[in-house]
Scaffold this motif. Structure first.
Motif, PDB file in Angstrom:
ATOM      1  N   LEU A 124     -22.250  -9.316  -0.980  1.00  0.00           N
ATOM      2  CA  LEU A 124     -21.113  -8.381  -0.550  1.00  0.00           C
ATOM      3  C   LEU A 124     -20.125  -8.193  -1.739  1.00  0.00           C
ATOM      4  O   LEU A 124     -19.931  -7.075  -1.980  1.00  0.00           O
ATOM      5  N   ALA A 125     -19.755  -9.197  -2.472  1.00  0.00           N
ATOM      6  CA  ALA A 125     -19.073  -8.977  -3.728  1.00  0.00           C
ATOM      7  C   ALA A 125     -19.824  -8.135  -4.547  1.00  0.00           C
ATOM      8  O   ALA A 125     -19.193  -7.396  -5.269  1.00  0.00           O
ATOM      9  N   LEU A 126     -20.877  -8.174  -4.909  1.00  0.00           N
ATOM     10  CA  LEU A 126     -21.897  -7.486  -5.913  1.00  0.00           C
ATOM     11  C   LEU A 126     -21.816  -6.192  -5.536  1.00  0.00           C
ATOM     12  O   LEU A 126     -21.805  -5.271  -6.300  1.00  0.00           O
ATOM     13  N   GLN A 127     -21.905  -5.723  -4.065  1.00  0.00           N
ATOM     14  CA  GLN A 127     -21.517  -4.252  -3.567  1.00  0.00           C
ATOM     15  C   GLN A 127     -20.366  -3.478  -3.754  1.00  0.00           C
ATOM     16  O   GLN A 127     -20.209  -2.424  -4.121  1.00  0.00           O
TER      17      GLN A 127
ATOM     18  N   ALA B  48     -17.018  -5.208  -5.410  1.00  0.00           N
ATOM     19  CA  ALA B  48     -16.052  -5.657  -6.361  1.00  0.00           C
ATOM     20  C   ALA B  48     -16.245  -4.584  -7.499  1.00  0.00           C
ATOM     21  O   ALA B  48     -17.423  -4.133  -7.960  1.00  0.00           O
ATOM     22  N   ASP B  49     -14.888  -4.370  -8.178  1.00  0.00           N
ATOM     23  CA  ASP B  49     -15.116  -4.027  -9.543  1.00  0.00           C
ATOM     24  C   ASP B  49     -15.454  -4.714 -10.590  1.00  0.00           C
ATOM     25  O   ASP B  49     -16.233  -4.260 -11.615  1.00  0.00           O
ATOM     26  N   CYS B  50     -15.070  -5.956 -10.482  1.00  0.00           N
ATOM     27  CA  CYS B  50     -15.283  -6.876 -11.598  1.00  0.00           C
ATOM     28  C   CYS B  50     -15.690  -8.243 -10.989  1.00  0.00           C
ATOM     29  O   CYS B  50     -15.110  -8.368  -9.715  1.00  0.00           O
ATOM     30  N   ILE B  51     -16.369  -9.301 -11.628  1.00  0.00           N
ATOM     31  CA  ILE B  51     -16.604 -10.446 -10.910  1.00  0.00           C
ATOM     32  C   ILE B  51     -16.152 -11.506 -12.132  1.00  0.00           C
ATOM     33  O   ILE B  51     -16.503 -11.303 -13.251  1.00  0.00           O
ATOM     34  N   TRP B  52     -15.884 -12.561 -11.410  1.00  0.00           N
ATOM     35  CA  TRP B  52     -15.561 -14.028 -12.315  1.00  0.00           C
ATOM     36  C   TRP B  52     -16.474 -14.735 -11.800  1.00  0.00           C
ATOM     37  O   TRP B  52     -16.412 -15.204 -10.598  1.00  0.00           O
ATOM     38  N   LEU B  53     -17.406 -15.105 -12.370  1.00  0.00           N
ATOM     39  CA  LEU B  53     -18.503 -16.333 -12.030  1.00  0.00           C
ATOM     40  C   LEU B  53     -17.889 -17.762 -12.806  1.00  0.00           C
ATOM     41  O   LEU B  53     -17.474 -17.903 -14.050  1.00  0.00           O
ATOM     42  N   MET B  54     -17.799 -18.782 -11.740  1.00  0.00           N
ATOM     43  CA  MET B  54     -17.290 -19.878 -12.259  1.00  0.00           C
ATOM     44  C   MET B  54     -18.243 -21.135 -12.011  1.00  0.00           C
ATOM     45  O   MET B  54     -18.933 -21.174 -10.817  1.00  0.00           O
ATOM     46  N   ASP B  55     -18.255 -22.221 -12.898  1.00  0.00           N
ATOM     47  CA  ASP B  55     -19.245 -23.303 -12.406  1.00  0.00           C
ATOM     48  C   ASP B  55     -18.863 -24.414 -13.428  1.00  0.00           C
ATOM     49  O   ASP B  55     -18.379 -24.163 -14.436  1.00  0.00           O
ATOM     50  N   LYS B  56     -19.053 -25.578 -13.101  1.00  0.00           N
ATOM     51  CA  LYS B  56     -18.218 -26.669 -13.458  1.00  0.00           C
ATOM     52  C   LYS B  56     -19.066 -26.973 -14.842  1.00  0.00           C
ATOM     53  O   LYS B  56     -18.452 -27.298 -16.051  1.00  0.00           O
ATOM     54  N   LYS B  57     -20.429 -26.686 -14.730  1.00  0.00           N
ATOM     55  CA  LYS B  57     -21.129 -26.826 -16.066  1.00  0.00           C
ATOM     56  C   LYS B  57     -20.988 -25.704 -16.978  1.00  0.00           C
ATOM     57  O   LYS B  57     -20.990 -25.780 -18.187  1.00  0.00           O
TER      58      LYS B  57
ATOM     59  N   GLY C 299     -17.347  -9.929 -15.640  1.00  0.00           N
ATOM     60  CA  GLY C 299     -18.041  -8.728 -16.031  1.00  0.00           C
ATOM     61  C   GLY C 299     -18.135  -7.662 -14.913  1.00  0.00           C
ATOM     62  O   GLY C 299     -17.652  -8.460 -13.657  1.00  0.00           O
ATOM     63  N   SER C 300     -18.621  -6.808 -15.039  1.00  0.00           N
ATOM     64  CA  SER C 300     -18.841  -5.963 -13.624  1.00  0.00           C
ATOM     65  C   SER C 300     -20.088  -6.602 -13.148  1.00  0.00           C
ATOM     66  O   SER C 300     -20.953  -7.018 -13.593  1.00  0.00           O
ATOM     67  N   PRO C 301     -20.137  -6.268 -11.662  1.00  0.00           N
ATOM     68  CA  PRO C 301     -21.436  -6.844 -10.893  1.00  0.00           C
ATOM     69  C   PRO C 301     -22.506  -6.360 -11.602  1.00  0.00           C
ATOM     70  O   PRO C 301     -23.586  -7.427 -11.843  1.00  0.00           O
ATOM     71  N   GLU C 302     -22.940  -5.229 -11.924  1.00  0.00           N
ATOM     72  CA  GLU C 302     -24.141  -4.638 -12.698  1.00  0.00           C
ATOM     73  C   GLU C 302     -24.564  -5.471 -13.916  1.00  0.00           C
ATOM     74  O   GLU C 302     -25.489  -5.708 -14.236  1.00  0.00           O
ATOM     75  N   ASP C 303     -23.223  -5.693 -14.981  1.00  0.00           N
ATOM     76  CA  ASP C 303     -23.556  -6.184 -16.100  1.00  0.00           C
ATOM     77  C   ASP C 303     -24.054  -7.840 -15.947  1.00  0.00           C
ATOM     78  O   ASP C 303     -24.821  -8.260 -16.612  1.00  0.00           O
ATOM     79  N   LEU C 304     -23.398  -8.346 -15.009  1.00  0.00           N
ATOM     80  CA  LEU C 304     -23.647  -9.657 -14.875  1.00  0.00           C
ATOM     81  C   LEU C 304     -25.004  -9.928 -14.229  1.00  0.00           C
ATOM     82  O   LEU C 304     -25.695 -10.729 -14.553  1.00  0.00           O
ATOM     83  N   SER C 305     -25.582  -8.978 -13.444  1.00  0.00           N
ATOM     84  CA  SER C 305     -26.777  -9.150 -12.752  1.00  0.00           C
ATOM     85  C   SER C 305     -27.686  -8.767 -14.238  1.00  0.00           C
ATOM     86  O   SER C 305     -28.745  -9.699 -14.014  1.00  0.00           O
ATOM     87  N   LEU C 306     -27.697  -7.788 -14.867  1.00  0.00           N
ATOM     88  CA  LEU C 306     -28.730  -7.594 -15.870  1.00  0.00           C
ATOM     89  C   LEU C 306     -28.722  -8.517 -17.004  1.00  0.00           C
ATOM     90  O   LEU C 306     -29.927  -8.640 -17.527  1.00  0.00           O
ATOM     91  N   ASN C 307     -27.497  -9.124 -17.340  1.00  0.00           N
ATOM     92  CA  ASN C 307     -27.478  -9.849 -18.386  1.00  0.00           C
ATOM     93  C   ASN C 307     -28.117 -11.349 -18.119  1.00  0.00           C
ATOM     94  O   ASN C 307     -27.989 -12.321 -18.999  1.00  0.00           O
ATOM     95  N   GLY C 308     -28.296 -11.471 -16.855  1.00  0.00           N
ATOM     96  CA  GLY C 308     -28.826 -12.935 -16.224  1.00  0.00           C
ATOM     97  C   GLY C 308     -27.849 -14.092 -15.766  1.00  0.00           C
ATOM     98  O   GLY C 308     -28.194 -15.124 -15.410  1.00  0.00           O
ATOM     99  N   SER C 309     -26.693 -13.485 -15.753  1.00  0.00           N
ATOM    100  CA  SER C 309     -25.629 -14.576 -15.207  1.00  0.00           C
ATOM    101  C   SER C 309     -25.682 -14.682 -13.973  1.00  0.00           C
ATOM    102  O   SER C 309     -25.639 -15.928 -13.440  1.00  0.00           O
ATOM    103  N   MET C 310     -25.958 -13.768 -12.996  1.00  0.00           N
ATOM    104  CA  MET C 310     -26.007 -14.054 -11.699  1.00  0.00           C
ATOM    105  C   MET C 310     -27.127 -15.139 -11.392  1.00  0.00           C
ATOM    106  O   MET C 310     -27.131 -16.069 -10.598  1.00  0.00           O
TER     107      MET C 310
ATOM    108  N   ASP D 294     -32.381  -6.007  -9.544  1.00  0.00           N
ATOM    109  CA  ASP D 294     -32.557  -4.442  -9.238  1.00  0.00           C
ATOM    110  C   ASP D 294     -31.890  -4.109  -7.931  1.00  0.00           C
ATOM    111  O   ASP D 294     -31.054  -3.206  -7.740  1.00  0.00           O
ATOM    112  N   ALA D 295     -32.174  -5.182  -6.698  1.00  0.00           N
ATOM    113  CA  ALA D 295     -31.549  -4.958  -5.551  1.00  0.00           C
ATOM    114  C   ALA D 295     -30.232  -5.454  -5.453  1.00  0.00           C
ATOM    115  O   ALA D 295     -29.708  -5.456  -4.606  1.00  0.00           O
ATOM    116  N   GLY D 296     -29.968  -6.579  -6.518  1.00  0.00           N
ATOM    117  CA  GLY D 296     -28.599  -7.369  -6.437  1.00  0.00           C
ATOM    118  C   GLY D 296     -28.495  -8.129  -5.198  1.00  0.00           C
ATOM    119  O   GLY D 296     -27.643  -8.489  -4.583  1.00  0.00           O
TER     120      GLY D 296
END
Ligand SMILES: Nc1ncnc2c1ncn2[C@@H]1O[C@H](COP(=O)(O)OP(=O)(O)OP(=O)(O)O)[C@@H](O)[C@H]1O
Length: 328
Positions: A209-212, A214-223, A229-240, A254-256
């Motif tokens: 839902l957030a990927l569809q 949000a204008d911007c996403i912050w991804l957070m992980d302890k490690k 970045g934008s949902p699309e950039d974070l999807s394409l650059n492999g971060s998601m 592609d489908a997010g």
């Protein structure tokens, strides 16, 4: 043109002070939130989302670094000034059960009237407007304890709107809601950020839902730390994928969306096309059966009105699965 920067986080380290030793939860990291945008904070359980939101809301001090809102460091704001700049919606029990919805939303005016202050005409107008914007005007005289989870969440958002702050932080506003209500709340927050030029930042576990929305996403992980970045950039650059793929779960760029990876134990040939064909493949896969065009011992044909398994006609996909399972 990028919208105005409303919140600047510089070399921030969040965590908890202990006796002699601090527990670092996230950071150091630097990032920005923009006005007129909805930004979603995503991360697994325990990543530090609530800790970050509490830190940004000045409910707990950072271990290091600086947060500035509208060009001023958080440290330089008085409590009353802060309440006119940041509205906070937490998931905690709200302790407003004996109030009506209008009274709860009216609490949003306390930075202007004082906690026990009486609402003036202008305050009442702001409260009415906030309830109308959120779509709960008809609930104004209802007791808060009689509301559904979705209605209560809307009342809390209306309270934050009545506070008339340029920045709103929300901790998991879509938790406990059914899917249509989650979508409704997210779209509402998105349109409030757009129409009111507000900076809205929320944590959520509703990744797709957030990927569809949000204008911007912050991804957070302890490690892995924090990336934005934008949902699309974070999807394409492999971060998601990097942040959320686990054994048995993969991210479809592609489908997010996320897929559960099934490892089929057997395979059959499936012929046909369109949605019915895709649904048959999906149902078979869920039951451990993959598709292999070279197989000819078990053949499923997807027709326009029915299905056949090795020439035997059936009418539902459940029957296709049962028949295939019997043959495999
Ligand atoms: N008061 C506290 N003192 C020390 N550590 C704490 C305290 N509160 C939370 N933590 C720890 O901080 C880490 C981050 O917790 P936090 O609640 O911020 O994560 P979260 O991403 O919001 O998790 P969830 O998605 O499960 O709500 C966790 O390891 C948690 O145990």
């Amino acid at each position: 043109m990028k919208p105005d920067v409303a919140v600047v986080v510089s070399q921030l380290v969040t965590g908890y002070r202990g006796q002699g030793r601090d527990t670092v939860v996230s950071g150091p990291f630097s990032a920005e939130l923009h006005s007129g945008e909805l930004t979603c904070l995503l991360g697994p359980n325990g990543a530090g989302k609530s800790t970050l939101l509490r830190t940004l809301s000045a409910f707990q001090p950072p271990l290091r670094g600086d947060i500035s809102i509208e060009g001023r460091s958080l440290d330089d704001y008085s409590e009353t000034e802060l309440a006119k700049v940041i509205g906070v919606v937490l998931t905690d029990k709200i302790g407003a059960n004996n109030m009506t919805v209008a009274q709860l939303v009216g609490l949003g005016r306390s930075p202007y009237t004082g906690f026990w202050g009486t609402l003036g005409d202008n305050d009442r107008e702001v409260v009415d407007e906030a309830m109308t914007l959120v779509g709960i005007a008809e609930l104004r005289d209802r007791a808060v304890q009689s509301l559904s989870d979705g209605e209560r969440q809307k009342a809390m958002i209306a309270k934050a709107l009545a506070q008339q702050t340029p920045v709103i932080f929300l901790d998991e506003p879509t938790a406990f809601l059914d899917y249509p209500s989650k979508v409704e709340i997210m779209r509402l927050l998105h349109s409030l950020s757009r129409s009111g030029g507000k900076t809205i930042f929320l944590s959520t576990h509703d990744l797709e839902l957030a990927l569809q929305i949000a204008d911007c996403i912050w991804l957070m992980d302890k490690k892995l730390g924090i990336v934005t970045g934008s949902p699309e950039d974070l999807s394409l650059n492999g971060s998601m994928s990097r942040y959320f793929e686990r054994d048995g779960i993969s991210f479809d760029m592609d489908a997010g969306v996320f897929h559960i990876d099934y490892r089929p134990d057997a395979s059959v040939k499936v012929t046909g096309r369109g949605a019915r064909y895709n649904m048959v493949r999906k149902a078979l896969l869920r039951n451990g059966i993959g598709c292999d065009e070279s197989r000819d011992d078990v053949v499923v044909e997807v027709g326009d009105d029915d299905y056949s398994v090795n020439g035997c006609k059936v009418t539902t996909i459940a029957e296709v699965v049962n028949e295939v399972m019997r043959l495999c």
